[in-house]
Design an enzyme around this catalytic site. Structure first.
Site, PDB file in Angstrom:
ATOM      1  CG  HIS A 145      17.363  -1.535  29.589  1.00 39.48           C
ATOM      2  ND1 HIS A 145      17.273  -2.891  29.759  1.00 39.48           N
ATOM      3  CD2 HIS A 145      16.107  -1.104  29.294  1.00 39.48           C
ATOM      4  CE1 HIS A 145      16.018  -3.270  29.549  1.00 39.48           C
ATOM      5  NE2 HIS A 145      15.297  -2.214  29.273  1.00 39.48           N
ATOM      6  CG  ASP A 204      12.793  -5.819  29.785  1.00 39.17           C
ATOM      7  OD1 ASP A 204      11.627  -5.532  29.501  1.00 39.17           O
ATOM      8  OD2 ASP A 204      13.759  -5.207  29.299  1.00 39.17           O
TER       9      ASP A 204
HETATM   10  C1  NGQ Z   1       9.075  -1.500  26.828  1.00 41.42           C
HETATM   11  N1  NGQ Z   1      11.175  -2.657  26.607  1.00 41.42           N
HETATM   12  O1  NGQ Z   1       8.619  -0.457  27.273  1.00 41.42           O
HETATM   13  O2  NGQ Z   1       8.454  -2.546  26.879  1.00 41.42           O
HETATM   14  C2  NGQ Z   1      10.460  -1.476  26.247  1.00 41.42           C
HETATM   15  C3  NGQ Z   1      10.399  -1.379  24.761  1.00 41.42           C
HETATM   16  C4  NGQ Z   1      10.436   1.047  24.250  1.00 41.42           C
HETATM   17  C5  NGQ Z   1      12.489  -2.608  26.632  1.00 41.42           C
HETATM   18  N2  NGQ Z   1      13.041  -1.451  26.462  1.00 41.42           N
HETATM   19  C6  NGQ Z   1       9.683  -0.226  24.210  1.00 41.42           C
HETATM   20  N3  NGQ Z   1      13.209  -3.672  26.805  1.00 41.42           N
HETATM   21  O3  NGQ Z   1      11.524   1.179  24.795  1.00 41.42           O
HETATM   22  O4  NGQ Z   1       9.846   1.978  23.707  1.00 41.42           O
HETATM   23 ZN    ZN Z   2      11.375  -2.349  29.982  1.00 40.26          ZN
END
Ligand code: NGQ
Ligand code: ZN
Length: 473
Positions: free
Chosen positions: A283, A334
């Protein structure tokens, strides 16, 4: 890589590191690596490949299980009158709830379906940012690598290259917050985490289709002391493997990190974590200009996931400044709201156009082709981030390639960079006709040999999960 080719492909046209070439003869060894690349060559008994041949695209960021939740988080979750409304943070609660119902068989079934979809979309390698280590009540499986092995098994069945990135997830949130019930499955002590990583490295040593790296989840979920201990421990296991981390995806991530440490998260990582070309900052959405330049010169890869970042309302990466500073980047799907290299690249550029009210933001100078630049950057950055010899048709790289159907109306009359631009910026048909990974054809005429059985198992998993809990997350 052996020195001698055991067989040859002859490609009418192919995208080589120096640009498009005609009549390219590729020599492959028995291990599935390219050993020779010869443009302007005779066919001379080689297997003929019609169409346009491109290196397969690395998908540098995947949470495979989230494929089964795609489309189920599009209902409003926040209360009426809640001025903040729905956000990344309300989505995250729903996602944490979803994982409480997922077992090893489910994980493997979902991952296999996803990886077949990736191959059909032109992705030939994946970085699996894997944090479902423990069982639904937070206890270790008999084999601590159970869930990780299931993802690798799915990758092998589908035939996609795998960079397994076991995640270190230490706390529930900033200030050492307690984990919520959904997060229970992710949390490992650093020592247990390093044992898991060591076990995976041992299990896949010498396997050209699997690389093991690590992924401290984020500076939000991994305090500085744990991050340092994990990096030190990992340096003793594999000093060259990839290190991925989520960084600065939400404005709140930046604000909280500034409040805790006085520094913005990417600036902090650049200063304290030894970020270099082994790293992928996933990101990296919210960067100031110093961070943008600092990240670019560090050699790290920015792991951009434009469709998920749009879906989650993250914000826009400062692409023009980052490209201007020579930064490396790649793409990931993702949360898998879209499994399409085209859509990631298209929306990366479109986000910038919408924000700047201009066009061809990523084009490399006057007359430069935007789609071709996006594709070639994502190939090289993605390969670096996945720590495997992929991303180019060159000796020593895996024989991972995608064949576009040049008879498709979308590509009719197109050649060279215009062919790539037309693939990325026109229409929604999928002209990916054949896909090879490690010297094996895994997609032929748009189909995977096991796609029906894999889809049946996926449907059964989704039905069981929905049945267990009503209508979804
Ligand atoms: C994840 N996903 O780990 O799946 C993360 C969300 C987080 C993204 N950041 C959860 N797109 O950041 O705690
Ligand atoms: Zn992620």
């Amino acid at each position: 890589m052996n020195e001698t080719a055991e067989r040859y492909l002859w490609c009418a046209r192919a995208l080589l590191p120096g640009g498009w070439a005609d009549a390219v003869r590729l020599g492959l060894d028995a291990a599935g690596d390219l050993v020779s690349v010869e443009p302007g060559a005779d066919e001379d008994g080689a297997e003929r490949v019609a169409g346009a041949v491109l290196p397969g695209m690395p998908n540098l960021h995947s949470h495979a299980f989230q494929r089964a939740a795609a489309g189920l988080t599009e209902r409003r979750h926040s209360a009426d009158g809640d001025a903040a409304g729905d956000s990344f943070w309300t989505w995250r609660e729903v996602m944490h709830g979803f994982v409480t119902r997922l077992g090893p068989d489910d994980h493997e079934a979902i991952a296999a379906q996803l990886y077949v979809e990736m191959l059909k979309a032109g992705y030939t390698a994946v970085g699996e940012f894997h944090y479902l280590h423990l069982d639904p009540v937070g206890a270790a499986y008999a084999d601590p690598g159970e869930m990780a092995h299931r993802a690798v098994r799915a990758a092998k069945r589908a035939g996609i290259g795998m960079t397994m990135l076991p995640v270190l997830y230490s706390v529930g949130g900033y200030g050492g917050a307690q984990p919520n019930p959904g997060q229970r499955r992710y949390i490992l002590e650093v020592d247990r985490f390093l044992e898991l990583v060591g076990g995976l490295i041992g299990a896949y040593a010498g396997d050209a289709d699997v690389r093991v790296g690590i992924a401290p989840h984020s500076v939000r979920q991994v305090p500085a002391a744990e991050l340092k201990a994990a990096l030190d421990g990992f340096a003793g296991l594999d000093a060259a493997a990839p290190i991925h981390i989520h960084a600065a995806e939400q404005v709140k991530d930046v604000d909280e990190h500034v409040r805790e440490t006085g520094a913005r998260p990417v600036a902090w990582l650049l200063e304290h974590a030894g970020v270099d070309a082994r790293w992928c900052l996933v990101h990296a959405t919210h960067l100031d200009i110093a961070e943008t330049r600092g990240l670019a010169v560090s050699g790290a890869v920015a792991g951009l996931c434009p469709t998920t970042e749009a879906n989650l309302g993250d914000g826009l990466f400062p692409l023009a400044d980052y490209l201007g500073a020579g930064g490396a980047w790649g793409i990931g799907s993702d949360s898998h709201v879209s499994v399409s290299a085209v859509e990631e690249l298209r929306w990366l550029e479109y986000g910038q156009r919408l924000a700047t009210r201009s066009r061809n933001v990523a084009a490399p100078g006057h007359g430069g082709a935007t789609g071709a630049r996006l594709l070639t950057d994502a190939l090289s950055g993605g390969a670096r981030a996945l720590g495997r010899p992929i991303g180019a048709l060159a000796p020593g790289r895996r024989a991972d390639l995608v064949v576009l159907d040049t008879d498709h109306p979308q590509l009719a009359g197109r050649a060279g960079d215009a062919l790539i631009d037309s693939w990325i910026f026109s229409g929604n048909a999928n002209p990916v006709r054949h896909v090879m990974t490690g010297g094996r054809w895994v997609i032929r005429d748009g189909r995977h040999a096991e796609e029906d059985a894999i889809a049946d198992a996926y449907r059964a998993t989704v039905a069981r999960m929905a049945g267990a809990e009503g209508t979804g997350p």
